[in-house]
Design a protein around this motif. Structure first.
Motif, short mmCIF file in Angstrom:
data_model
loop_
_atom_site.label_atom_id
_atom_site.label_comp_id
_atom_site.label_asym_id
_atom_site.label_seq_id
_atom_site.Cartn_x
_atom_site.Cartn_y
_atom_site.Cartn_z
N LEU A 1 5.56 5.17 7.10
CA LEU A 1 4.25 5.01 7.75
C LEU A 1 4.56 6.22 9.00
O LEU A 1 3.48 6.66 9.48
N SER A 2 5.64 6.21 9.60
CA SER A 2 5.82 6.86 10.71
C SER A 2 5.68 8.63 10.29
O SER A 2 5.33 9.36 11.36
N ASP A 3 5.67 9.19 8.85
CA ASP A 3 5.36 10.17 8.66
C ASP A 3 3.63 10.54 8.64
O ASP A 3 3.32 11.56 9.15
N LEU A 4 3.17 9.47 8.48
CA LEU A 4 1.59 9.54 8.52
C LEU A 4 1.31 9.94 9.95
O LEU A 4 0.46 10.58 10.32
N VAL A 5 1.90 8.94 10.91
CA VAL A 5 1.73 9.21 12.10
C VAL A 5 2.00 10.23 12.67
O VAL A 5 1.18 10.82 13.55
N LYS A 6 2.86 10.82 12.46
CA LYS A 6 3.43 12.43 12.73
C LYS A 6 2.71 13.37 12.43
O LYS A 6 2.00 14.03 13.07
N LYS A 7 1.94 13.17 11.02
CA LYS A 7 1.00 14.02 10.40
C LYS A 7 -0.12 13.98 11.42
O LYS A 7 -1.02 15.18 11.64
N VAL A 8 -0.81 13.01 11.74
CA VAL A 8 -1.87 12.68 12.31
C VAL A 8 -2.06 13.36 13.49
O VAL A 8 -2.71 14.08 14.25
N TYR B 1 7.27 7.89 0.93
CA TYR B 1 6.44 8.00 2.11
C TYR B 1 6.86 6.85 3.19
O TYR B 1 7.21 5.77 2.68
N THR C 1 8.88 1.70 4.84
CA THR C 1 7.67 0.90 4.92
C THR C 1 7.26 0.14 3.70
O THR C 1 7.00 -0.88 3.68
N SER D 1 11.74 3.99 0.74
CA SER D 1 10.74 3.83 1.93
C SER D 1 10.99 2.78 2.50
O SER D 1 11.02 1.50 2.17
#
Lengths: 293, 291
Positions: free
Chosen positions: A270-277, A268, A222, A220
């Motif tokens: 951070l960009s995955d989280l952003v994409k999910k949101v 994981y 991040t 990762s």
């Protein structure tokens, strides 16, 4: 420059070097025990050019990065076809050789005294700017075809080769790229501290970087950034315990390796989280509209 | 005649490198990873040997035997802390790397914290420090190094090639699962191999301490052992032996020609060229990935 700004600048530049370790280990699964030597190459190229010539900083940076990549190419060439251990051991030898060379060619490199009086041209904004560009490039790199080849090699060299990936070529490219990034950080470090000496770039530093990457999560970006930042700033906060730094760090690394082998962040980003949101917000109107798919 | 003298010095130095390389290779051949904690074990055992020697005024032989035992125990502890759990969980080989590198630094740092970075020296063990053998002047330390290395290596070869334990270790280096199916207790064999490697490391550590000076930087010598095992062919026992001797002789001749400071540079260049020309090492057999 204030105290906090200077600490943060140094940490930012170190983070760049740690990012190169991420390219090597996180993406390609290569171990480099002497990566700090490429930082040394970058720092000395920049230092000597900045003190002896009046080239503008941009040119000096480009030349140092080029030198870093060239030396990485030469070091990597004989070993990329062999098992991973060879890269680890040969880079270790390279690190020793560079330090010995700098110590002994004292009329060119200043020997153990190092080089003094490099103009200070780094500030916190420039450092953060370069880091941001680097992170952007690496994120795209990870998702490119080349990046995926690298990840395939990390997971299994034999099956990657069986899928038609030219393993030695990709490994060499990743090694050269990482050498360039490390040299960049070394060059900026020379402009930041205005003073360089060979002993600061031994194998201990490289091993430190390996540990940082593993604590954050080797797969990762991040995680690498977060743990790199923590481990760079923590010694500043806990100055009292500076003697025990390595032992505490070693204990943390051993605990993480044994009980959380994926590291703090696993795979994981951070960009995955952003994409999910972002995906959550996007999907809602689509469902409400009753799109047929 | 002068070069013959250099050759003798080189062989004495090389025999120590061989011992380091053998300790490193033993672990490499069974677990397939580079054990970077070997240097830490060398340093800590060399300091413990110094401590014992200065407290109890031991004879040289007693000290060597005690140190080997201490190194074995230490190595077993390293194995237990660093690799036992990883092995049970069948972890990725990368984690072994990181674990061993971390343990290596931690061990070295324990020494730095206890003794600070000051230099210590062993007492002079051998009263006339040099002897004349015909036309050659040889330091007794060199002779002892050569002699003890030969004894240690013979012992190791005997264990590896003539005993049941040795057969188990060599079988383990080929295939772990099959060995397990044959009813061999893999954990025990691995623990014993680590102890053997630790004993070798301890002996080499004391030699480095006697030959140079006792500093926490002594773990640098493990790099020589690693270089030696690269030259010999990584993971090959007899290769490590020849690689160490070759590296020792090479270093003495390079130092003679260019000075001690630049020796690492030339050894590095030599090993790069060597790897380009003959990547499989002197012995011609290296560990390869299997499906």
């Amino acid at each position: 420059m204030g105290y906090y700004a200077s600490v943060l600048t140094t940490a930012t530049i170190n983070l760049m070097a740690i990012l190169s370790m991420y390219v090597l280990m996180g993406l390609t699964g290569i171990f480099s025990m002497g990566q700090a030597a490429f930082m040394c190459v970058g720092a000395y190229t920049a230092g000597m050019l900045a003190v002896r010539t009046s080239l503008p900083m941009v040119v000096v940076v480009v030349i140092s990065v080029g030198m870093g990549m060239l030396s990485a190419f030469l070091v990597g060439l004989p070993v990329v076809k062999l098992r991973r251990d060879y890269i680890a051991l040969i880079t270790l030898g390279f690190g020793e050789a560079i330090v010995a060379l700098l110590n002994n060619l004292s009329n060119v490199t200043g020997g153990a005294n190092g080089i003094n009086g490099i103009p200070r041209k780094m500030n916190i904004y420039l450092a953060l700017g370069v880091l941001a560009v680097l992170i952007f490039l690496l994120l795209n790199f990870k998702n490119s075809k080349f990046g995926r080849h690298c990840i395939a090699i990390k997971n299994d060299e034999l099956s990657a080769a069986a899928m038609g990936i030219n393993v030695p070529r990709i490994k060499l490219l990743a090694f050269v790229l990482a050498g360039g990034i490390t040299a960049l950080s070394g060059c900026l470090m020379a402009y930041n501290t205005t003073f360089i000496e060979p002993m600061a770039y031994g194998s201990v530093k490289s091993i430190d970087w390996i540990c940082f990457v593993f604590v954050g999560g080797v797969s990762s970006l991040t995680g690498t950034l977060v743990s790199g930042l923590i481990f760079n700033l923590l010694p500043e906060v806990l100055r009292v315990f500076s003697l025990y730094r390595i032992i505490v760090q070693g204990a943390i690394v051993l605990l993480i390796i044994n009980f959380m082998p994926q590291g703090l962040f696993g795979e994981y980003e951070l960009s995955d989280l952003v994409k999910k949101v972002a995906g959550l917000f996007k999907k809602k109107p689509a469902v409400a509209g009753g799109d047929k798919q | 005649m002068y070069y013959l003298q250099l050759l003798i010095n080189g062989l004495a130095l090389g025999s120590v490198y061989s011992i380091i390389a053998l300790g490193f290779t033993l672990i490499y051949s069974i677990l397939k990873f580079s054990n970077f904690s070997h240097g830490g074990i060398m340093v800590v055992s060399a300091y413990i040997a110094y401590e014992l020697q200065s407290r109890f005024n031991l004879s040289f032989a007693t000290m060597m035997v005690l140190t080997a035992v201490i190194g074995a125990v230490l190595s077993w502890m390293v194995q237990f802390i660093g690799f036992e759990r990883l092995r049970n969980k069948k972890s990725n080989i990368m984690l072994y790397f990181v674990s061993s590198a971390t343990l290596g630094i931690v061990l070295q740092n324990v020494v730095v914290l206890t003794y600070s970075s000051t230099f210590y020296a062993y007492p002079a063990f051998f009263k006339p420090p040099f002897v004349n053998l015909g036309q050659f002047t040889v330091s007794v330390t060199d002779l002892m190094m050569l002699g003890i290395s030969i004894v240690v290596i013979t012992l190791l070869m005997f264990v590896l090639y003539k005993t049941r334990l040795g057969i188990a270790i060599r079988a383990l280096s080929m295939d772990t699962q099959t060995v397990q199916l044959m009813g061999i207790n893999v954990s025990v064999v691995i623990a014993v191999t680590f102890m053997m490697s630790g004993a070798l490391g301890a002996v080499a550590g004391v030699f480095c301490g006697i030959n140079y000076v006792l500093t926490p930087q002594l773990n640098q010598y493990v790099f020589k052992g690693m270089m030696a095992s690269i030259l010999g062919g990584l993971g090959n026992i007899s290769g490590a032996l020849y690689g160490g001797l070759l590296l020792g002789v090479l270093e003495v001749f390079i130092t003679n020609a260019f000075g001690a400071g630049l020796t690492p540079v030339f050894t590095f260049l030599f090993s790069m060229i060597f790897l380009l020309v003959r990547p499989q090492g002197i012995s011609g057999k290296i560990v390869l990935d299997k499906v």
